[in-house]
Design an enzyme around this catalytic site. Structure first.
Site, short mmCIF file in Angstrom:
data_model
loop_
_atom_site.label_atom_id
_atom_site.label_comp_id
_atom_site.label_asym_id
_atom_site.label_seq_id
_atom_site.Cartn_x
_atom_site.Cartn_y
_atom_site.Cartn_z
N LYS A 167 69.50 59.15 42.36
CA LYS A 167 68.04 59.20 42.13
C LYS A 167 67.29 59.44 43.45
O LYS A 167 66.33 60.20 43.51
CB LYS A 167 67.58 57.90 41.47
CG LYS A 167 66.09 57.76 41.29
CD LYS A 167 65.51 58.77 40.32
CE LYS A 167 63.99 58.59 40.18
NZ LYS A 167 63.38 59.72 39.47
N LYS A 236 57.70 55.71 49.20
CA LYS A 236 58.82 54.75 49.17
C LYS A 236 60.15 55.50 49.04
O LYS A 236 61.10 55.24 49.78
CB LYS A 236 58.65 53.79 47.98
CG LYS A 236 59.87 52.90 47.74
CD LYS A 236 59.88 52.27 46.34
CE LYS A 236 60.22 53.25 45.25
NZ LYS A 236 60.54 52.66 43.95
P1 NAD Z 1 53.84 50.61 38.21
O1 NAD Z 1 53.28 50.14 39.49
O2 NAD Z 1 52.94 51.30 37.22
O3 NAD Z 1 54.57 49.39 37.45
C1 NAD Z 1 55.27 48.37 38.09
C2 NAD Z 1 54.95 47.08 37.36
O4 NAD Z 1 55.73 46.03 37.94
C3 NAD Z 1 53.48 46.65 37.47
O5 NAD Z 1 52.94 46.47 36.16
C4 NAD Z 1 53.53 45.34 38.25
O6 NAD Z 1 52.53 44.41 37.85
C5 NAD Z 1 54.93 44.86 37.90
N1 NAD Z 1 55.45 43.89 38.86
C6 NAD Z 1 55.24 43.82 40.20
N2 NAD Z 1 55.89 42.74 40.70
C7 NAD Z 1 56.49 42.12 39.65
C8 NAD Z 1 57.29 40.95 39.52
N3 NAD Z 1 57.61 40.19 40.58
N4 NAD Z 1 57.74 40.61 38.28
C9 NAD Z 1 57.44 41.36 37.20
N5 NAD Z 1 56.68 42.48 37.26
C10 NAD Z 1 56.22 42.86 38.48
O7 NAD Z 1 55.06 51.56 38.60
P2 NAD Z 1 55.77 52.65 37.67
O8 NAD Z 1 55.16 53.98 37.96
O9 NAD Z 1 55.87 52.15 36.27
O10 NAD Z 1 57.21 52.66 38.36
C11 NAD Z 1 58.16 51.62 38.14
C12 NAD Z 1 59.47 52.03 38.80
O11 NAD Z 1 59.94 53.25 38.21
C13 NAD Z 1 59.35 52.30 40.31
O12 NAD Z 1 60.51 51.85 40.95
C14 NAD Z 1 59.20 53.82 40.39
O13 NAD Z 1 59.65 54.34 41.63
C15 NAD Z 1 60.08 54.25 39.22
N6 NAD Z 1 59.73 55.55 38.60
C16 NAD Z 1 58.42 55.86 38.35
C17 NAD Z 1 58.13 57.10 37.75
C18 NAD Z 1 56.71 57.52 37.46
O14 NAD Z 1 56.51 58.72 37.19
N7 NAD Z 1 55.74 56.63 37.45
C19 NAD Z 1 59.17 57.98 37.43
C20 NAD Z 1 60.48 57.60 37.67
C21 NAD Z 1 60.75 56.37 38.28
#
Ligand code: NAD
Length: 285
Positions: A167, A236
């Site tokens: 990834k 990141k």
């Molecule tokens: P986001 O910031 O929208 O969601 C992350 C969530 O985690 C938030 O709701 C936050 O409140 C919660 N969180 C933070 N600390 C926490 C804790 N200690 N316990 C429980 N929940 C907690 O991010 P996202 O865009 O949904 O991305 C999530 C993951 O997926 C990341 O690692 C990102 O790199 C990956 N990702 C994102 C995408 C995208 O297009 N958004 C695509 C592929 C992968």
């Protein structure tokens, strides 16, 4: 099937909706109050304590911002996870964290599988993500009812940590292509070539990429910049590529300039902005 989801943001929230919509018994935890309220309307049982939430779950899905948070949450919940349960980490994390969490699982009697995803919130909300799976094949087989709901494609990459390494490589290429396609578009515009014609040509040729085929038409050329993936998350991932290269002793000469654009040269673009905004960097110079 009883499933718990930890982290219900752009990606995790879509997974909650898909799994609940498929008739599964979904519980979730997120520290953000607005997110909790949204998850209730998505059909999940919302907990205000992560340790209570994980008790009794057969599968626990993580969708957390970064590796350090994955480790902190896992330390908090490890002793409460049911024997024989599976933790599926869909966060973009690191190989080292996955391997450490798999070892923690062995100690406590659960499996930990890497399952980082591609496709963005639109794919999470429609069950069409791509997932790079790595870890114990028997655990990955048992996850099939869940991955069938969440994904259009799964790829078995290898042993624990391999999913996150792949990834990181994928996002490194996406980060590079965003910068490079933007430069190619600007060069051709200056030479009198319109972006639409250029991209049609590139996409019929060997220079095409996910960025030229998807990002530019869907989020850049129309000015939408609403992919649901932020500059902060891509920064990141660029950092994770540099870190993995350093740990493995691999030279990333070609990527170094691209990483500098993301991490140092584009500080005028806020971490909260859409990651496609990087294509605007350089336009003003
Ligand atoms: P986001 O910031 O929208 O969601 C992350 C969530 O985690 C938030 O709701 C936050 O409140 C919660 N969180 C933070 N600390 C926490 C804790 N200690 N316990 C429980 N929940 C907690 O991010 P996202 O865009 O949904 O991305 C999530 C993951 O997926 C990341 O690692 C990102 O790199 C990956 N990702 C994102 C995408 C995208 O297009 N958004 C695509 C592929 C992968």
């Amino acid at each position: 099937m009883k499933i718990g989801i930890i982290g219900c943001g752009n990606m995790g929230g879509g997974m909650v909706a898909q799994l609940a919509g498929a008739g599964m018994d979904v519980s979730c935890f997120d520290p953000d109050m607005d997110t909790r309220a949204r998850m209730q309307t998505n059909g999940a049982t919302v907990f205000d304590n992560v340790q209570d939430m994980v008790a009794g779950q057969l599968v626990i899905i993580l969708s957390l911002p970064k590796a350090q948070i994955v480790e902190a949450v896992m330390v908090e919940i490890a002793a409460r996870i049911e024997t024989g349960a599976i933790v599926l980490d869909t966060s973009t994390s690191t190989p080292a964290t996955s391997q450490a969490m798999a070892a923690l699982g062995q100690k406590h009697g659960f499996d930990f599988v890497d399952g980082p995803v591609s496709g963005g919130p639109a794919a999470a909300n429609s069950g069409t993500m791509t997932m790079l799976l790595a870890g114990q094949p028997s655990a990955i087989d048992r996850l099939r009812p869940v991955t069938d709901v969440l994904t259009a494609k799964t790829v078995m990459v290898g042993a624990s940590g391999a999913g996150h390494a792949a990834k990181i490589a994928n996002n490194m290429l996406c980060a590079a292509n965003l910068v490079l396609v933007a430069e190619a578009v600007r060069m051709c515009e200056a030479a009198g070539v319109a972006p639409d014609g250029l991209l049609e040509g590139v996409n019929a040729g060997s220079g095409r990429s996910g960025v030229s085929e998807v990002n530019f038409p869907k989020w850049v050329l129309n000015g939408a910049f609403d992919s649901g993936f932020t500059m902060g998350l891509m920064r990141k991932d660029v950092g994770l590529a540099l870190e993995l290269a350093q740990q493995t002793g691999v030279n990333l000469d070609g990527f170094a300039g691209i990483a500098d654009v993301w991490l140092n040269q584009s500080t005028q673009i806020d971490d909260s902005a859409d990651f496609n905004e990087i294509t605007r960097h350089g336009a003003e110079t």
